[in-house]
Write a protein that holds these residues in place. Sequence first.
Motif, PDB file in Angstrom:
ATOM      1  N   GLN A   1       0.829  -1.205   0.000  1.00 18.64           N
ATOM      2  CA  GLN A   1       0.000   0.000   0.000  1.00 18.64           C
ATOM      3  C   GLN A   1       0.867   1.260   0.000  1.00 18.64           C
ATOM      4  OE1 GLN A   1      -3.398   0.376  -0.158  1.00 18.64           O
ATOM      5  NE2 GLN A   1      -3.452  -1.818  -0.575  1.00 18.64           N
ATOM      6  N   LEU A   2       1.935   1.247   0.805  1.00 17.71           N
ATOM      7  CA  LEU A   2       2.843   2.392   0.828  1.00 17.71           C
ATOM      8  C   LEU A   2       3.540   2.576  -0.521  1.00 17.71           C
ATOM      9  CD1 LEU A   2       4.502   1.816   4.330  1.00 17.71           C
ATOM     10  CD2 LEU A   2       2.810   3.554   3.750  1.00 17.71           C
ATOM     11  N   GLY A   3       3.799   1.448  -1.201  1.00 14.11           N
ATOM     12  CA  GLY A   3       4.488   1.480  -2.490  1.00 14.11           C
ATOM     13  C   GLY A   3       3.674   2.097  -3.612  1.00 14.11           C
ATOM     14  N   LYS A   4       2.379   2.250  -3.396  1.00 16.25           N
ATOM     15  CA  LYS A   4       1.542   2.880  -4.427  1.00 16.25           C
ATOM     16  C   LYS A   4       1.836   4.372  -4.545  1.00 16.25           C
ATOM     17  CE  LYS A   4      -2.401  -0.289  -3.975  1.00 16.25           C
ATOM     18  NZ  LYS A   4      -3.835  -0.397  -3.609  1.00 16.25           N
ATOM     19  N   TYR A   5       2.394   4.947  -3.482  1.00 12.73           N
ATOM     20  CA  TYR A   5       2.588   6.395  -3.458  1.00 12.73           C
ATOM     21  C   TYR A   5       4.052   6.803  -3.303  1.00 12.73           C
ATOM     22  CZ  TYR A   5      -2.310   5.668  -2.278  1.00 12.73           C
ATOM     23  OH  TYR A   5      -3.608   5.234  -2.292  1.00 12.73           O
ATOM     24  N   ASN A   6       4.944   5.829  -3.023  1.00 12.94           N
ATOM     25  CA  ASN A   6       6.357   6.153  -2.799  1.00 12.94           C
ATOM     26  C   ASN A   6       7.240   5.084  -3.436  1.00 12.94           C
ATOM     27  OD1 ASN A   6       6.150   8.426  -0.589  1.00 12.94           O
ATOM     28  ND2 ASN A   6       4.779   6.812   0.102  1.00 12.94           N
ATOM     29  N   ASN A   7       8.468   5.471  -3.794  1.00  9.80           N
ATOM     30  CA  ASN A   7       9.407   4.468  -4.309  1.00  9.80           C
ATOM     31  C   ASN A   7      10.020   3.699  -3.140  1.00  9.80           C
ATOM     32  OD1 ASN A   7      11.988   5.702  -3.403  1.00  9.80           O
ATOM     33  ND2 ASN A   7      11.423   7.345  -4.823  1.00  9.80           N
ATOM     34  N   PRO A   8      10.576   2.508  -3.386  1.00  5.64           N
ATOM     35  CA  PRO A   8      11.091   1.659  -2.295  1.00  5.64           C
ATOM     36  C   PRO A   8      12.133   2.335  -1.409  1.00  5.64           C
ATOM     37  CG  PRO A   8      10.910   0.396  -4.316  1.00  5.64           C
ATOM     38  CD  PRO A   8      10.634   1.817  -4.684  1.00  5.64           C
ATOM     39  N   GLN A   9      13.016   3.131  -2.005  1.00  2.26           N
ATOM     40  CA  GLN A   9      14.046   3.790  -1.202  1.00  2.26           C
ATOM     41  C   GLN A   9      13.449   4.805  -0.235  1.00  2.26           C
ATOM     42  OE1 GLN A   9      17.337   3.171  -0.846  1.00  2.26           O
ATOM     43  NE2 GLN A   9      16.894   1.356  -2.098  1.00  2.26           N
ATOM     44  N   MET A  10      12.410   5.504  -0.685  1.00  2.00           N
ATOM     45  CA  MET A  10      11.741   6.466   0.193  1.00  2.00           C
ATOM     46  C   MET A  10      11.045   5.739   1.353  1.00  2.00           C
ATOM     47  SD  MET A  10      11.019   9.525   1.019  1.00  2.00           S
ATOM     48  CE  MET A  10      11.528  10.457  -0.432  1.00  2.00           C
TER      49      MET A  10
END
Length: 251
Positions: free
Chosen positions: A147-156
Amino acid sequence: MKSKNILIVDDNDLNRKLFENLVGQIWSYQSATDGLEAIQKVKEDKFDLILMDIQMPKLDGISALKQIKASDLATCPIIAVTAFADESDRMAFLDQGFDEFITKPIRPREFLEKIQHFLDINQEKNSKSSEKLNVKNVILDLDVFGQLGKYNNPQMIKKVYLDFIEESMGILERIPKELETNNFNEVAESLHILKGNSGTLGANKVFMEAQKAELLAKEGDKSTLLSQHEKIHKEIESFLNYLNEATIFES
């Protein structure tokens, strides 16, 4: 075996015995004769509903209600029962935090129907909460990560997790100092923040240990809390190791 447990709080022997006879036909019950005894009972056992008289010695019903809610001792419905008010006072009792209001003398059939109504509501609420709080026993909940990955890249996302670890370690560092002065309220607040942040980010094992620790802080169980503090520390270290080894953060 009767599945529901009700706490009857009333200093008047006649009223209390009447309630016990009515309630005992259908559900299990325990009794208390004043607000202080009621609070002790709530600390010792889980209740599905509390019937609370208002005017009592040692501690009145409104003060008992406020202490129970302030310390998060019970989440079940608490119904005010009093002879010194009528239906026009109902909103005043609801504003104090009661879930319902019953006047004395009671009407037995309506009395039992009202109890059943609130038991049904409470059961439905608990069922929904159980489904909602069905936490997977994993270091990182990949559904939350997704869910977090829908709005941010993995490093962020990884940076957010590392910031969470830094903040959590700061919280853990403060707790032993707060416990030296038996400041359990501050400890509970700190653990509540840690629990909330870990739950939001899907750090499930940290969340579960923080949840246990928060309850211990509210109970004032210092020795067990110190042991639980170590468990949280270990789970945060495990979470950090997971972050360093996982390939999901590679872009």
